[in-house]
Design a protein around this motif. Structure first.
Motif, mmCIF file in Angstrom:
data_model
loop_
_atom_site.group_PDB
_atom_site.id
_atom_site.type_symbol
_atom_site.label_atom_id
_atom_site.label_comp_id
_atom_site.label_asym_id
_atom_site.label_seq_id
_atom_site.Cartn_x
_atom_site.Cartn_y
_atom_site.Cartn_z
ATOM 1 N N LEU A 193 0.834 -1.196 0.000
ATOM 2 C CA LEU A 193 0.000 0.000 0.000
ATOM 3 C C LEU A 193 0.874 1.254 0.000
ATOM 4 C CD1 LEU A 193 -3.088 0.144 0.212
ATOM 5 C CD2 LEU A 193 -2.817 0.551 2.649
ATOM 6 N N LEU A 194 1.924 1.211 0.824
ATOM 7 C CA LEU A 194 2.791 2.386 0.950
ATOM 8 C C LEU A 194 3.658 2.595 -0.287
ATOM 9 C CD1 LEU A 194 3.955 2.002 4.665
ATOM 10 C CD2 LEU A 194 2.220 3.550 3.761
ATOM 11 N N SER A 195 3.910 1.509 -1.023
ATOM 12 C CA SER A 195 4.763 1.654 -2.204
ATOM 13 C C SER A 195 3.944 1.864 -3.469
ATOM 14 C CB SER A 195 5.661 0.421 -2.364
ATOM 15 O OG SER A 195 4.878 -0.708 -2.701
ATOM 16 N N ALA A 196 2.614 1.899 -3.329
ATOM 17 C CA ALA A 196 1.740 2.052 -4.501
ATOM 18 C C ALA A 196 1.507 3.535 -4.800
ATOM 19 C CB ALA A 196 0.415 1.348 -4.245
ATOM 20 N N PRO A 197 1.221 3.859 -6.051
ATOM 21 C CA PRO A 197 0.958 5.257 -6.412
ATOM 22 C C PRO A 197 -0.433 5.696 -5.963
ATOM 23 C CG PRO A 197 0.775 3.868 -8.358
ATOM 24 C CD PRO A 197 1.196 2.972 -7.238
ATOM 25 N N LEU A 198 -0.629 5.749 -4.664
ATOM 26 C CA LEU A 198 -1.927 6.106 -4.100
ATOM 27 C C LEU A 198 -1.762 7.308 -3.191
ATOM 28 C CD1 LEU A 198 -3.074 2.553 -3.021
ATOM 29 C CD2 LEU A 198 -4.403 4.003 -4.537
ATOM 30 N N SER A 199 -2.685 8.266 -3.297
ATOM 31 C CA SER A 199 -2.656 9.389 -2.365
ATOM 32 C C SER A 199 -3.368 8.946 -1.093
ATOM 33 C CB SER A 199 -3.360 10.587 -2.980
ATOM 34 O OG SER A 199 -4.740 10.324 -3.065
ATOM 35 N N PRO A 200 -3.117 9.642 0.022
ATOM 36 C CA PRO A 200 -3.824 9.308 1.258
ATOM 37 C C PRO A 200 -5.334 9.297 1.050
ATOM 38 C CG PRO A 200 -2.082 10.875 1.718
ATOM 39 C CD PRO A 200 -2.111 10.703 0.226
ATOM 40 N N LEU A 201 -5.845 10.249 0.296
ATOM 41 C CA LEU A 201 -7.287 10.320 0.060
ATOM 42 C C LEU A 201 -7.791 9.039 -0.600
ATOM 43 C CD1 LEU A 201 -9.874 12.108 0.076
ATOM 44 C CD2 LEU A 201 -9.293 12.711 -2.283
ATOM 45 N N GLU A 202 -7.016 8.535 -1.550
ATOM 46 C CA GLU A 202 -7.445 7.325 -2.258
ATOM 47 C C GLU A 202 -7.434 6.107 -1.340
ATOM 48 O OE1 GLU A 202 -5.717 9.168 -6.411
ATOM 49 O OE2 GLU A 202 -4.536 7.738 -5.255
ATOM 50 N N ILE A 203 -6.401 6.013 -0.516
ATOM 51 C CA ILE A 203 -6.331 4.886 0.427
ATOM 52 C C ILE A 203 -7.536 4.934 1.365
ATOM 53 C CG2 ILE A 203 -5.029 3.921 2.367
ATOM 54 C CD1 ILE A 203 -2.465 4.858 0.994
ATOM 55 N N VAL A 204 -7.824 6.130 1.890
ATOM 56 C CA VAL A 204 -8.939 6.289 2.821
ATOM 57 C C VAL A 204 -10.266 5.993 2.124
ATOM 58 C CG1 VAL A 204 -10.203 7.990 4.183
ATOM 59 C CG2 VAL A 204 -7.725 7.875 4.340
ATOM 60 N N LEU A 205 -10.403 6.467 0.892
ATOM 61 C CA LEU A 205 -11.642 6.204 0.158
ATOM 62 C C LEU A 205 -11.895 4.711 0.021
ATOM 63 C CD1 LEU A 205 -11.929 8.641 -2.902
ATOM 64 C CD2 LEU A 205 -13.593 8.260 -1.076
ATOM 65 N N GLY A 206 -10.851 3.963 -0.304
ATOM 66 C CA GLY A 206 -11.000 2.524 -0.472
ATOM 67 C C GLY A 206 -11.412 1.841 0.820
ATOM 68 N N TYR A 207 -10.670 2.089 1.891
ATOM 69 C CA TYR A 207 -10.932 1.406 3.156
ATOM 70 C C TYR A 207 -12.215 1.885 3.821
ATOM 71 C CZ TYR A 207 -6.573 -1.128 3.267
ATOM 72 O OH TYR A 207 -5.564 -2.015 2.976
ATOM 73 N N VAL A 208 -12.346 3.220 3.904
ATOM 74 C CA VAL A 208 -13.512 3.762 4.593
ATOM 75 C C VAL A 208 -14.771 3.529 3.763
ATOM 76 C CG1 VAL A 208 -14.559 5.953 5.298
ATOM 77 C CG2 VAL A 208 -12.236 5.393 6.003
ATOM 78 N N GLY A 209 -14.637 3.615 2.446
ATOM 79 C CA GLY A 209 -15.789 3.341 1.577
ATOM 80 C C GLY A 209 -16.324 1.937 1.795
ATOM 81 N N ALA A 210 -15.423 0.968 1.837
ATOM 82 C CA ALA A 210 -15.858 -0.422 2.004
ATOM 83 C C ALA A 210 -16.458 -0.641 3.391
ATOM 84 C CB ALA A 210 -14.678 -1.373 1.781
ATOM 85 N N ALA A 211 -15.793 -0.115 4.414
ATOM 86 C CA ALA A 211 -16.294 -0.308 5.781
ATOM 87 C C ALA A 211 -17.659 0.370 5.937
ATOM 88 C CB ALA A 211 -15.296 0.253 6.798
#
Ligand SMILES: Nc1ncnc2c1ncn2[C@@H]1O[C@H](COP(=O)(O)OP(=O)(O)O)[C@@H](O)[C@H]1O
Ligand SMILES: [Mg+2]
Lengths: 310, 255
Positions: free
Chosen positions: B94-112
């Protein structure tokens, strides 16, 4: 050609106060296999982790294809694949799903045929439906490589890819690294096994206590630092080296049964013919002789131990 | 392209897949708990309580039940979702992927949030089997539901990053959120409390969430609905700021 990775003044001091990397400059050429050698705790993983975004640098810059790793992290990370040192896998996912997940994470559109190719290359295709926790350690390592390759990276970092791996997998790994290089992928690997660097690398870097001691073409390095030795099995043991032979760098081993001559491999004149002539003149006969070139391992050990002594 | 939609989608699917593995227990638990609440509160106690502010007691507790589950589900799912990769080490990817913090949060928080909203709706449907539930303001109800789910999932995300182990994941929901919910008028109107308890209760942030949500059902509330909405939104923003800080500093994510 411009280097694919350019590291300038990079250093890292962890929160504990430990300086894991001293200010370091290094260029990685496009398409090469670069082996980073160094004892445990030298800072190899730290360096890789900074380039891949897992560790924040304390100072210095890294650019990949001209993009700064911090400012242009999207462009940079798309180009990089990482296989970390430790086995970290999602135990409950299938091999296929986890590889596809990695591809998506790096922003690539779904492409089952590409994922299939990656899995076939790594002999994982038969296991594509298996849950990762059902796989052996070696298989898990292959899965981690598949994940790192899923987004078609231009640069691949392999952190100790063959540590604790069986012979067959190690061969496969070497084979894979060569195939990737043929496709133009730049590979940076760290290893404990010096024979591995000797076998595969185009260039070798030696790092010790956070300091990059050298980074050079492997062949040039071996020629420059490599020593040759000539060993003569004497017909009759000698009690001491006769003073007539003092102009050569000789050692007497095996209770005087063996005469050893260490010479510089890159020197034009080895001094061997004259040594042999002098021996004959003094009636020192030998039964057998052989020469040996020092390996990368010898070079490495002498480099690292030199620094220790400082 | 400056938004890694594929990456967000990959995280979202991964998390949903994780929920699907335990789909049946995940849904059976809220159905059974809700039924138990109705049997205990509705039949045993409710017959003596009859009405609160003109609403039959059985119906009155439905929004509170939904909220209680939303809080715990959101915190649990989101905190577990991000804690697990930290625990197993797979977070390196996750940390080495081209993802912004917003995108990471969208994925996790969106699913939860998807999961906790689903659970809340399952509770609503189950409750509907026992009592009459009419929703006075359906659109605000959805708005509150989504906002509260997002807020508590963000909160859970923060806990998942903060926690040093699995027991710490449980501490905040069990020791803080559940008591605050019970004391925050999930099953009664705070108007029923004597002073000084009534005033003390107003310092419990959960009161505002539950009150606002209950208003969307019955059109009546303990505190003004705009105050509720503002409080909910304020909590949401606070969590967002903390998450932003986490990624900026790499707190417990990067060394
Ligand atoms: N997260 C960390 N916090 C503090 N010290 C660390 C951390 N990671 C590594 N180190 C220390 O930094 C040094 C270099 O470690 P590392 O880069 O892993 O070396 P290598 O990979 O060459 O074995 C070691 O002394 C190690 O203990
Ligand atoms: Mg290492």
């Amino acid at each position: 050609m411009a280097p694919v990775i350019s590291i300038r003044g990079l250093s890292k001091t962890y929160a504990s106060g430990l300086q894991a990397l001293k200010p370091l400059d290094l260029d990685i050429e496009r398409g090469e296999i670069f082996a980073l050698l160094g004892p445990n705790g030298a800072g190899k993983t730290t360096m890789i982790s900074i380039v891949c975004g897992l560790v924040t640098p304390s100072a210095g810059t890294v650019t990949v294809d001209g993009h700064d790793i911090l400012r242009d992290y999207r462009q940079v990370r798309r180009k990089i694949g990482l296989v970390p040192q430790e086995l970290h896998t999602d135990q409950f996912e299938s091999v296929f799903a986890t590889t596809m997940f990695s591809r998506g994470l790096f922003g690539c559109p779904r492409d089952p045929s590409y994922v299939e190719k990656v899995l076939r290359d790594l002999s994982l295709w038969d296991k594509r439906g298996a849950k990762i926790r059902e796989l052996s350690g070696g298989m898990k390592r292959r899965v981690m490589i598949a994940k790192a390759l899923a987004h078609e990276p231009e640069v691949l970092f392999l952190d100790e890819p063959t540590a604790g791996v069986d012979v067959e997998l190690r061969r496969d790994m070497w084979e894979l690294v060569r195939r990737l290089r043929e496709r133009g992928v730049t590979i940076i690997l760290t290893t404990h096994y010096i024979e591995e660097a000797e076998e595969m690398a185009d260039r070798v870097g030696v790092i010790n206590r956070g300091e990059l001691i050298l980074a050079e073409e492997k062949n040039a390095l071996m020629a420059k630092l490599g020593k040759k030795e000539l060993t003569l099995q004497l017909a009759e043991p000698l009690a001491a080296i006769p003073p007539e032979l003092s102009e050569w760098n000789l050692a007497l081993n095996q209770d005087g049964h063996e005469l050893q001559y260490i010479f510089d491999a890159k020197a034009d004149r080895t001094g061997i013919p004259s040594l042999l002539a002098r021996l004959r003149d003094h009636g020192i006969a030998f039964k057998d002789l052989n020469t040996r070139q020092s390996s990368l391992e010898d070079i490495f050990v002498s480099l690292v131990s030199d620094r220790r002594g400082e | 392209m400056n938004f890694n939609a594929q990456g967000v989608w990959a995280i979202y699917r991964f998390e949903m897949h994780r929920f699907m593995r335990t789909l049946w227990t995940g849904l059976a638990v809220p159905v059974i708990t809700t039924s138990l609440y109705f049997i205990v509160f509705g039949a045993a106690i409710g017959s003596r309580m009859t009405e609160i502010g003109g609403v039959p007691y059985g119906s009155f507790i439905v929004p509170g039940l939904m909220m209680l589950s939303m809080f715990t589900e959101s915190i649990f799912n989101a905190s577990f979702g991000i804690h697990m990769p930290r625990f197993t080490g797979t977070i390196y990817e996750l940390l080495s992927a081209p993802l912004s913090p917003l995108e990471i949060v969208l994925g996790y928080v969106g699913a939860a949030a998807t999961k906790s909203i689903t659970v809340a709706l399952v509770i609503l449907a189950t409750a509907n089997l026992f009592v009459d539930v009419t929703i006075a303001h359906p659109l605000p109800m959805i708005l509150f539901l989504v906002l509260i789910a997002a807020t508590f999932c963000l909160f859970g995300f923060i806990i998942g990053i903060w926690a040093k182990g699995f027991e710490q994941l449980q501490v905040i929901p069990l020791l803080i959120v559940t008591p605050l919910t019970f004391l925050g008028g999930a099953f009664y109107s705070i108007d029923m409390l004597p002073e000084p308890w009534r005033t003390a209760t107003l310092f419990n942030p959960v009161v505002y969430l539950i009150s606002g949500f209950r208003w969307t059902f019955f059109g009546t509330s303990d505190v003004g609905v705009w105050i509720s909405l503002t409080a909910t939104f304020g909590f949401f923003l606070l969590c967002l700021v903390i998450v932003g800080w986490i990624f900026r500093t790499g707190y417990r994510l990067k060394s």
